[in-house]
Design an enzyme around this catalytic site. Structure first.
Site, PDB file in Angstrom:
ATOM      1  N   LYS A 214      92.559  69.415  92.240  1.00  0.00           N
ATOM      2  CA  LYS A 214      93.377  68.690  91.226  1.00  0.00           C
ATOM      3  C   LYS A 214      92.175  68.441  89.911  1.00  0.00           C
ATOM      4  CE  LYS A 214      96.669  66.118  93.686  1.00  0.00           C
ATOM      5  NZ  LYS A 214      97.557  64.986  93.542  1.00  0.00           N
TER       6      LYS A 214
ATOM      7  N   ASP B 197     102.009  62.691  89.160  1.00  0.00           N
ATOM      8  CA  ASP B 197     102.056  62.096  90.502  1.00  0.00           C
ATOM      9  C   ASP B 197     102.310  60.300  90.003  1.00  0.00           C
ATOM     10  OD1 ASP B 197     101.297  63.658  92.383  1.00  0.00           O
ATOM     11  OD2 ASP B 197      99.140  63.535  92.077  1.00  0.00           O
TER      12      ASP B 197
HETATM   13  P1  NDP Z   1      90.575  60.541  98.140  1.00  0.00           P
HETATM   14  O1  NDP Z   1      89.900  61.183  99.184  1.00  0.00           O
HETATM   15  O2  NDP Z   1      90.201  60.879  96.737  1.00  0.00           O
HETATM   16  O3  NDP Z   1      90.539  58.905  98.354  1.00  0.00           O
HETATM   17  C1  NDP Z   1      90.546  58.387  99.550  1.00  0.00           C
HETATM   18  C2  NDP Z   1      90.209  56.748  99.540  1.00  0.00           C
HETATM   19  O4  NDP Z   1      90.520  56.215 100.707  1.00  0.00           O
HETATM   20  C3  NDP Z   1      89.010  56.356  99.248  1.00  0.00           C
HETATM   21  O5  NDP Z   1      89.354  55.138  98.153  1.00  0.00           O
HETATM   22  C4  NDP Z   1      88.114  55.851 100.246  1.00  0.00           C
HETATM   23  O6  NDP Z   1      87.265  55.048 100.136  1.00  0.00           O
HETATM   24  C5  NDP Z   1      89.394  55.559 101.077  1.00  0.00           C
HETATM   25  N1  NDP Z   1      89.109  55.853 102.794  1.00  0.00           N
HETATM   26  C6  NDP Z   1      88.888  56.817 103.371  1.00  0.00           C
HETATM   27  N2  NDP Z   1      88.430  56.417 104.603  1.00  0.00           N
HETATM   28  C7  NDP Z   1      88.208  55.035 104.643  1.00  0.00           C
HETATM   29  C8  NDP Z   1      87.688  54.045 105.598  1.00  0.00           C
HETATM   30  N3  NDP Z   1      87.287  54.778 107.001  1.00  0.00           N
HETATM   31  N4  NDP Z   1      87.550  53.063 105.454  1.00  0.00           N
HETATM   32  C9  NDP Z   1      87.985  52.399 104.100  1.00  0.00           C
HETATM   33  N5  NDP Z   1      88.379  53.164 103.113  1.00  0.00           N
HETATM   34  C10 NDP Z   1      88.415  54.584 103.516  1.00  0.00           C
HETATM   35  O7  NDP Z   1      92.426  60.671  98.535  1.00  0.00           O
HETATM   36  P2  NDP Z   1      93.577  60.672  97.448  1.00  0.00           P
HETATM   37  O8  NDP Z   1      93.234  59.416  96.456  1.00  0.00           O
HETATM   38  O9  NDP Z   1      93.635  61.916  96.793  1.00  0.00           O
HETATM   39  O10 NDP Z   1      94.616  60.158  98.482  1.00  0.00           O
HETATM   40  C11 NDP Z   1      94.790  58.741  99.090  1.00  0.00           C
HETATM   41  C12 NDP Z   1      96.112  58.788  99.784  1.00  0.00           C
HETATM   42  O11 NDP Z   1      97.363  58.966  98.896  1.00  0.00           O
HETATM   43  C13 NDP Z   1      96.327  59.941 100.853  1.00  0.00           C
HETATM   44  O12 NDP Z   1      96.873  59.398 101.852  1.00  0.00           O
HETATM   45  C14 NDP Z   1      97.291  60.948 100.249  1.00  0.00           C
HETATM   46  O13 NDP Z   1      98.058  61.593 101.478  1.00  0.00           O
HETATM   47  C15 NDP Z   1      98.111  60.189  99.431  1.00  0.00           C
HETATM   48  N6  NDP Z   1      98.781  60.843  98.392  1.00  0.00           N
HETATM   49  C16 NDP Z   1     100.220  60.787  98.422  1.00  0.00           C
HETATM   50  C17 NDP Z   1     100.805  61.403  97.513  1.00  0.00           C
HETATM   51  C18 NDP Z   1     102.506  61.478  97.360  1.00  0.00           C
HETATM   52  O14 NDP Z   1     102.941  62.327  96.740  1.00  0.00           O
HETATM   53  N7  NDP Z   1     103.164  60.541  98.280  1.00  0.00           N
HETATM   54  C19 NDP Z   1     100.068  62.200  96.138  1.00  0.00           C
HETATM   55  C20 NDP Z   1      98.732  61.945  96.415  1.00  0.00           C
HETATM   56  C21 NDP Z   1      98.131  61.285  97.194  1.00  0.00           C
HETATM   57  P3  NDP Z   1      85.784  55.142  99.887  1.00  0.00           P
HETATM   58  O15 NDP Z   1      85.886  55.429  98.047  1.00  0.00           O
HETATM   59  O16 NDP Z   1      85.178  54.010 100.253  1.00  0.00           O
HETATM   60  O17 NDP Z   1      85.544  56.619 100.254  1.00  0.00           O
END
Ligand code: NDP
Length: 266
Positions: A59, A96
């Site tokens: 993206k 989104d």
């Molecule tokens: P990113 O990888 O950019 O962000 C992931 C986030 O999850 C970060 O804030 C990260 O924290 C946190 N995270 C991951 N692992 C852990 C952990 N073990 N403990 C605590 N925090 C954790 O992903 P996206 O923002 O792109 O997507 C996030 C969610 O949204 C996904 O589940 C995705 O499937 C969903 N989504 C759904 C859409 C829809 O249309 N329904 C559209 C876009 C996304 P940290 O910064 O500390 O790593």
């Protein structure tokens, strides 16, 4: 365009929209190798393709590749919808955020105006929903993230919009919210963010951006703590697709029947 794409429901969603609106079109998932986004997009243009959706992890690359972007895509720092003008320039939008708001307000009947919202996570998906939340009239938003620096960066980027602050999970103790949005990817790992027990107001709304064919672990957590409503992100997925479809085809499909069809596993 994404990687991986095998799980994608988007071809089925757009096929359903096309059938419903009588549009003649084909929509296919394209697996793009790491580092190959621009080349893959150029190849699609050469083949006569009119536009594309872009998903993880491209993206931001799509954002960089666009010669013009909508304001909402600019602010989100990410593009999920591209199309081409007559000279072959790449234009981009991010649907989104609007999809998320439409699901919350139209499909789930949630009033956002005046609310104090808790958002968990600070990744690309969260960055894309902050402007639309303020546009919908929320009072304030707290962004809690494991890596608090990332939450702070989002709070700084959107501080012109209103009351927004970053938090660690530990600092949420003693606070309560009527709407909690899980924008972390934790449900994918069947894991929960470390939240205080009584963070969700009784009858509050818990929304998990991840979707699944059974209630996600975050939805189950909320239901066990008296949530009035717990929802996953399937509606958001269909709503953002509808907005992309409208950009490409100039026709707005009905989303309700498509959400129902996907829920039924068709
Ligand atoms: P990113 O990888 O950019 O962000 C992931 C986030 O999850 C970060 O804030 C990260 O924290 C946190 N995270 C991951 N692992 C852990 C952990 N073990 N403990 C605590 N925090 C954790 O992903 P996206 O923002 O792109 O997507 C996030 C969610 O949204 C996904 O589940 C995705 O499937 C969903 N989504 C759904 C859409 C829809 O249309 N329904 C559209 C876009 C996304 P940290 O910064 O500390 O790593």
């Amino acid at each position: 365009m994404g990687s991986p794409i095998a799980h994608s429901k988007s071809p089925a969603i757009h096929a359903a929209f096309a059938e419903q609106t009588g549009q003649q079109m084909a929509y296919q998932a394209v697996l793009v190798p790491a580092g190959g986004f621009r080349e893959a997009l150029a190849a699609l243009y050469e083949q006569g393709c009119k536009g594309a959706n872009v998903t993880l992890p491209f993206k931001h690359e799509a954002w960089l590749a666009c010669s013009e972007r909508t304001d909402r895509a600019d602010r989100a720092g990410a593009v999920n919808t591209v199309w081409f003008d007559e000279q072959g320039h790449i234009l981009g939008d991010n649907t989104d955020g609007v999809g998320f708001i439409r699901d919350l307000t139209h499909n789930l009947g949630c009033t956002l105006a005046g609310r104090d919202i808790l958002v968990l996570g600070a990744g690309g998906a969260v960055r894309g929903i902050i402007d639309p939340l303020f546009d919908a009239g929320i009072e304030s938003v707290v962004i809690a993230n494991r890596t608090v620096d990332r939450a702070e960066a989002i709070a700084a980027a959107f501080s012109d919009r209103g009351s927004i602050r970053a938090s660690t999970y530990a600092d949420l103790a003693g606070q309560r919210f009527s709407v909690i949005i899980n924008g972390t990817s934790l449900s994918l790992q069947n894991a929960l963010p470390p939240l205080p027990e009584d963070i969700l107001e009784p009858c509050g709304l818990a929304y998990d951006m991840m979707y699944s064919n059974k209630p996600t672990i975050f939805m189950q957590w909320a239901q066990a703590r008296g949530a009035g409503r717990a929802a996953d992100g399937l509606g958001m997925l269909v709503e953002q697709a509808a907005e992309s479809f409208y950009i490409w085809r100039g026709v707005r499909p009905q989303t309700g029947p498509v959400i129902e069809k996907l829920r039924a596993g068709d």
